[in-house]
Enzyme design. Structure first.
Site, PDB file in Angstrom:
ATOM      1  N   ASP A 267       0.864  -1.166   0.000  1.00  9.45           N
ATOM      2  CA  ASP A 267       0.000   0.000   0.000  1.00  9.45           C
ATOM      3  C   ASP A 267       0.909   1.228   0.000  1.00  9.45           C
ATOM      4  O   ASP A 267       2.091   1.148   0.350  1.00  9.45           O
ATOM      5  CB  ASP A 267      -0.932  -0.010   1.215  1.00  9.45           C
ATOM      6  CG  ASP A 267      -2.245   0.706   0.938  1.00  9.45           C
ATOM      7  OD1 ASP A 267      -2.264   1.577   0.041  1.00  9.45           O
ATOM      8  OD2 ASP A 267      -3.245   0.415   1.618  1.00  9.45           O
ATOM      9  N   GLU A 478     -17.587   9.139   5.444  1.00 11.39           N
ATOM     10  CA  GLU A 478     -16.916   7.856   5.688  1.00 11.39           C
ATOM     11  C   GLU A 478     -16.003   7.544   4.509  1.00 11.39           C
ATOM     12  O   GLU A 478     -16.351   7.779   3.362  1.00 11.39           O
ATOM     13  CB  GLU A 478     -17.937   6.734   5.902  1.00 11.39           C
ATOM     14  CG  GLU A 478     -18.933   6.550   4.763  1.00 11.39           C
ATOM     15  CD  GLU A 478     -19.885   5.380   4.996  1.00 11.39           C
ATOM     16  OE1 GLU A 478     -19.672   4.604   5.933  1.00 11.39           O
ATOM     17  OE2 GLU A 478     -20.838   5.249   4.212  1.00 11.39           O
TER      18      GLU A 478
END
Length: 739
Positions: A267, A478
Site C-alpha cells: 500500500d 466515511e
C-alpha cells in the site's frame, strides 16, 4: 521484371533472417515468458532493476523498456481516469447476492480499462491511472460498521466475499490462455479494517482460529480460484510485524501454502511505515530490505530507491532483487506490453466501449439489484403512479457525487433520486427540500440557515400526498483516512452507528405530520435506525448506487422493479452491542458470532411478493471427503413476478469444537413468475462442512450438521415473511483435512 521480384524477395528474406539473428532472446515472441524475463533481467544493472521496483518505473531505453506507472484503480468501474461507467459501490453490489452480475461488472470494467489504455498508448501517455495494473478488489472483511472503508468491501461474510471477489477478479483478468486483460490486485493483505487514523502504526492481533476462519478465506480463494496476479500488502502490522515485511503472511502463507505466483505491491508508503510508524527498522535501507526479503516486490512510494545501498551494504542480496524484478516483468509480459498488438486480442478493444449503452444498462441492472427492502408495513410500497403531490426531502436526494462512492470514475450522466422520480412521474408535482445537513459540523454553525432548511422541509411535506426522504451517509463522511469536521465521525471512521442527529431530528418532525412516509437510505455501512424501524412504514437501503441509482430507486418505489437485495452486513441496534473497534477477535462480531439481537440480520431483505420453501432433500450417511447435492422446492406464492435470493446455511451441532453460530455456504439469485414453482439444487463440497480444528487445520469432521435453505438466516425467521426449510447431514468416517 521477374528477376527483380526474385532479388527483392531474396533481400526481404535476408533482411528478416538478419533481423532474427540480431534479436535478443527477450524480444523473441516464440520463447516462453519465463525465458524472456530471465534473459531481460540478466541484462539489467542493479540500479536499473531497483528503478523498476517503485510504482513510477522509469524507461530503460537501451533495453526497450518503456516507462510505466503501476498505480491504477477500478473498485467499481475504472477510476480517476476521466469518463467511465460508474457501478454501485461494492457493498451495494454485494447486496445483489448475484455472482454472475459481479463477473459482468468486472468484464465491463476491464473492457473500459483496456480501451483507455490502448488510447493512452496511442497518445504516448504512461502516467498514473493510465496503465493496466489495477489495485482492486478490496476483499477485507467488514468486521465492524464503524470502519469507513467498509463500503469498498463485499461485506462481513467470508463466503460471500470470496465468491464476489473471485468473480470480479476473473472478469477483470479475462479468459485468454496466454495474456491477461489486466492485472487484478486483491487487497489489503492482511487483517485490515481500521481504525483509519492509526493504520500506519496499528498492530492488529488475532489467534490462528480467526485468521483461518474469517480473515484468510477470501484471499485464499482469490489466489487459488480467481488466479489474482497481484496482492497488496496492508499498512498495519499483524501480530507484531508490519504486513509489508511479514514473512509469515507473505512467504509462509501466501506463497508456500496458497501457491501464489504473482507479485506483491505495498500500500502507498507502507514500506516507509515500517521504520516511521511501526518502528521495526532503523532506516529506509533496512525497511526496504526487510520488505523485499519477506516478499513485497513493488513499493508504492519511493522508499525502495534505497535498495541499491541496501545491497551494497549487505542487507539484501542482488539475487533477491532479481526475484522481485522477474515477478514484475512477468506481469508486463503477460499483459502483452512487449509483444505486437496483433498477438494480443485485448489490444483491439475500441474506445467507444467506454460508458457504452450496454454498460449503462448494466449499471442500471446493478443498481436495481443492490436495493434492499427493509420494511414495508401494510404493503405501502410500491407507490401509486397516480400520486399528484410528492415531497422529496433530505441531503442525499439530489447529490450525484455521493452516488459515485469513492475510488470512482466520472460518468457521462448521473441520475439522482430526485431526477429519477421526476422522470418517472413527469405529470406529478414533485417538490424538493434539502431539510438539513448530513451531520452536525464541529465548526461554526449558521443557525439561521439550519432553521430555514428545516422550515422549508416542513412546509413542503405539509402540502404533499406522500413524503420520500433520502437520508444516510456520504463518502464525504466515511472513507479512507479523511479529515472530517462533523460530530460522530473521526478520520473517515464513525464513532457511532446512529443516523446523524440533524437527520434524526428532521425525520421525527416530518413523521409528526402523519403523511405517508418512505425512507430511502444511501450509505456505505450499517445504520442503527431503531426509531425509524419502529415508526416509518417503508424503508429501503440503496447504498451508493452509481450513475443509475436514481432511476433504479424510482423503479423500485413505483413498482417497475421488484426488489430482492439482501444485507451483506448486520445492522446492529447500537454501538454498545459491539466490541472495542481495535479488537480484531471475531467474538460477538458479525452474524457468524454475534450473540445479541440485531436490528436487521445479515442476509435480510423483503420483496413485493412471497416465497414458500418445501421438500428439502439432503444426503444421509456421507463419508468425509464426499461432495453432495441439496435440493429444495420453492414457489412464488404472491401475485407479482420477482427474484428470490436463495441462501444455504450450515450449522454444526457438535459442541466439542469452536465454530460459527451459523455460516453461509451457498446462494443463488433466481427469477420466478407469479405462482411459479422451481426445484433449486446446491452442489456442496467437503469444504462446506469443514471447520478449523484445535490444531488450526481446516478439516471436515465426522458428526451432524444442519442444513438450512431459505430467503434469510435460519436464526432470524421472525424478521422475514420468507419461509426456511431445514435438514440434517450425518458425516461418517475419520477427520478429513482440507487443503
Amino acid at each position: 521484371m521477374k528477376k527483380r521480384v526474385i532479388i527483392s524477395a531474396f533481400l526481404s528474406l535476408f533482411g528478416i533472417a538478419q533481423l532474427q539473428a540480431q534479436m535478443l532472446p527477450y524480444q523473441n515472441v516464440k520463447l516462453t515468458f519465463e525465458q524472456r524475463v530471465n534473459d531481460l533481467v540478466s541484462r539489467m544493472t542493479l540500479e536499473e532493476k531497483v528503478s523498476q521496483m517503485v510504482d513510477e518505473a522509469p524507461a530503460i531505453p537501451r533495453l526497450g523498456i518503456p516507462e510505466y506507472n503501476w498505480w491504477n484503480e477500478c473498485l467499481h468501474g475504472v477510476a480517476r481516469a476521466g469518463l467511465a461507467t460508474v457501478f454501485p459501490e461494492p457493498i451495494g453490489s454485494a447486496a445483489s447476492f448475484d455472482a454472475d452480475l459481479i463477473s459482468r461488472i468486472g468484464n465491463a470494467t476491464s473492457d473500459e480499462a483496456r480501451a483507455k489504455y490502448n488510447d493512452f498508448i496511442r497518445q504516448g501517455k504512461h502516467g498514473r491511472y493510465e496503465g493496466l495494473t489495477f489495485w482492486s478488489p478490496n476483499i477485507n472483511i467488514f468486521r465492524d460498521p464503524r470502519w469507513g472503508r467498509g463500503m469498498e468491501t463485499y461485506g462481513e461474510d467470508p463466503y460471500l466475499t470470496s465468491v464476489m471477489g473471485v468473480n470480479f477478479i476473473k472478469g477483470l483478468q479475462g479468459n485468454d490462455p496466454k495474456y491477461l486483460k489486466l492485472v487484478a490486485t486483491a487487497k489489503h493483505y492482511m487483517v485490515h479494517s481500521g481504525p483509519e487514523s492509526e493504520r500506519h502504526r496499528f498492530n492488529a492481533t488475532t489467534d490462528q482460529y480467526d485468521f483461518l476462519d474469517t480473515y484468510l478465506p477470501a484471499f485464499k480463494k482469490s489466489v487459488q480460484e480467481g488466479k489474482a496476479f497481484s496482492i497488496m500488502s496492508a499498512y498495519n502490522s499483524y501480530n507484531g510485524v508490519a504486513a509489508s515485511a511479514n514473512i509469515f503472511l507473505l512467504s509462509k502463507v501466501l506463497r508456500q501454502e496458497l501457491g501464489f505466483n504473482g507479485y506483491v505491491v505495498s500500500d502507498c508508503d507502507a514500506v516507509a511505515d515500517i521504520y516511521e510508524g511501526h518502528k521495526e527498522a532503523a532506516n529506509k535501507e533496512e525497511a526496504s530490505a526487510m520488505a523485499v526479503t519477506a516478499g513485497t516486490d513493488l513499493n508504492c512510494g519511493s522508499t525502495y530507491r534505497a535498495l541499491v545501498d541496501a545491497v551494497k551494504s549487505g542487507l539484501i542480496s542482488e539475487d533477491r532483487i532479481n526475484t522481485s524484478v522477474k515477478r514484475l516483468l512477468m506481469a508486463r509480459f503477460k499483459l502483452g506490453m512487449f509483444d505486437p498488438d496483433n498477438m494480443v486480442k485485448y489490444a483491439s478493444i475500441p474506445y467507444n466501449i467506454v460508458n457504452s449503452k450496454a454498460h449503462q444498462q448494466l449499471a442500471l441492472e446493478a443498481a436495481r439489484k443492490s436495493i434492499v427492502l427493509l420494511k414495508n408495513a401494510n404493503q405501502m410500497l410500491p407507490l401509486s403512479k397516480g400520486i399528484k403531490n410528492i415531497a422529496i426531502i433530505g441531503p442525499n436526494a439530489n447529490d450525484e457525487k455521493m452516488l459515485w462512492g469513492n475510488y470512482n470514475g466520472i460518468p457521462a450522466e448521473t441520475v439522482t433520486p430526485l431526477q429519477g422520480i421526476k422522470a418517472k412521474l413527469p405529470d406529478a408535482n414533485v417538490v424538493y427540500a434539502r431539510g438539513c445537513e448530513l451531520a452536525e459540523t464541529t465548526g461554526v454553525i449558521d443557525s439561521a440557515k439550519v432553521k430555514q432548511n428545516f422550515d422549508e422541509a416542513i412546509s413542503v411535506a405539509t402540502k404533499s400526498d406522500v413524503v420520500i426522504m433520502f437520508l444516510g451517509l456520504s463518502p464525504r463522511l466515511e472513507g479512507e483516512e479523511m479529515k472530517v469536521q462533523a460530530k460522530g465521525f473521526s478520520g473517515g471512521d464513525r464513532e457511532t452507528i446512529d443516523l446523524p442527529k440533524p437527520q434524526e431530528d428532521l425525520i421525527k418532525a416530518i413523521s409528526n405530520l402523519h403523511k405517508p412516509l418512505v425512507l430511502v437510505l444511501l450509505n456505505g455501512s450499517a445504520l442503527a435506525i431503531n426509531w425509524e424501524a419502529e415508526n416509518v412504514p417503508a424503508i429501503i437501503d440503496a447504498w451508493y448506487g452509481g450513475q443509475a441509482a436514481g432511476t433504479a430507486i424510482a423503479d423500485v418505489l413505483f413498482g417497475d422493479y421488484n426488489p430482492a437485495g439482501r444485507l451483506p452486513v448486520t445492522f446492529y441496534k447500537s454501538t454498545d452491542d459491539l466490541p472495542d473497534f481495535h479488537d480484531y477477535s471475531m467474538r460477538n462480531r458479525t452474524y457468524r458470532y454475534f450473540n445479541g439481537e440485531p436490528l436487521y440480520p445479515f442476509g435480510y431483505g423483503l420483496s413485493y411478493t412471497t416465497f414458500k420453501y418445501s421438500k428439502i432433500k439432503v444426503p444421509q450417511g456421507l463419508t468425509t471427503g464426499e461432495s453432495y447435492t441439496v435440493t429444495t422446492q420453492i414457489q412464488n406464492t404472491g401475485n407479482k413476478a420477482g427474484e428470490e435470493i436463495v441462501q444455504l446455511y450450515v450449522k454444526h451441532l457438535d459442541n466439542g469444537i469452536r465454530k460459527p453460530i451459523v455460516a453461509l455456504k451457498g446462494f443463488k439469485r433466481i427469477y420466478f413468475k407469479a405462482g411459479e414453482i422451481k426445484t433449486i439444487s446446491f452442489n456442496i463440497s467437503p469444504e462446506s462442512l469443514s471447520l478449523v480444528d484445535k490444531n488450526n487445520k481446516q478439516t471436515e469432521r465426522a458428526g451432524i450438521s444442519q442444513i438450512f435453505i431459505g430467503g434469510a438466516q435460519p436464526d432470524h425467521q421472525g424478521h422475514t415473511a420468507t419461509n426456511i426449510t431445514a435438514g440434517k447431514v450425518i458425516v461418517k468416517g475419520a477427520v478429513y483435512a482440507i487443503k
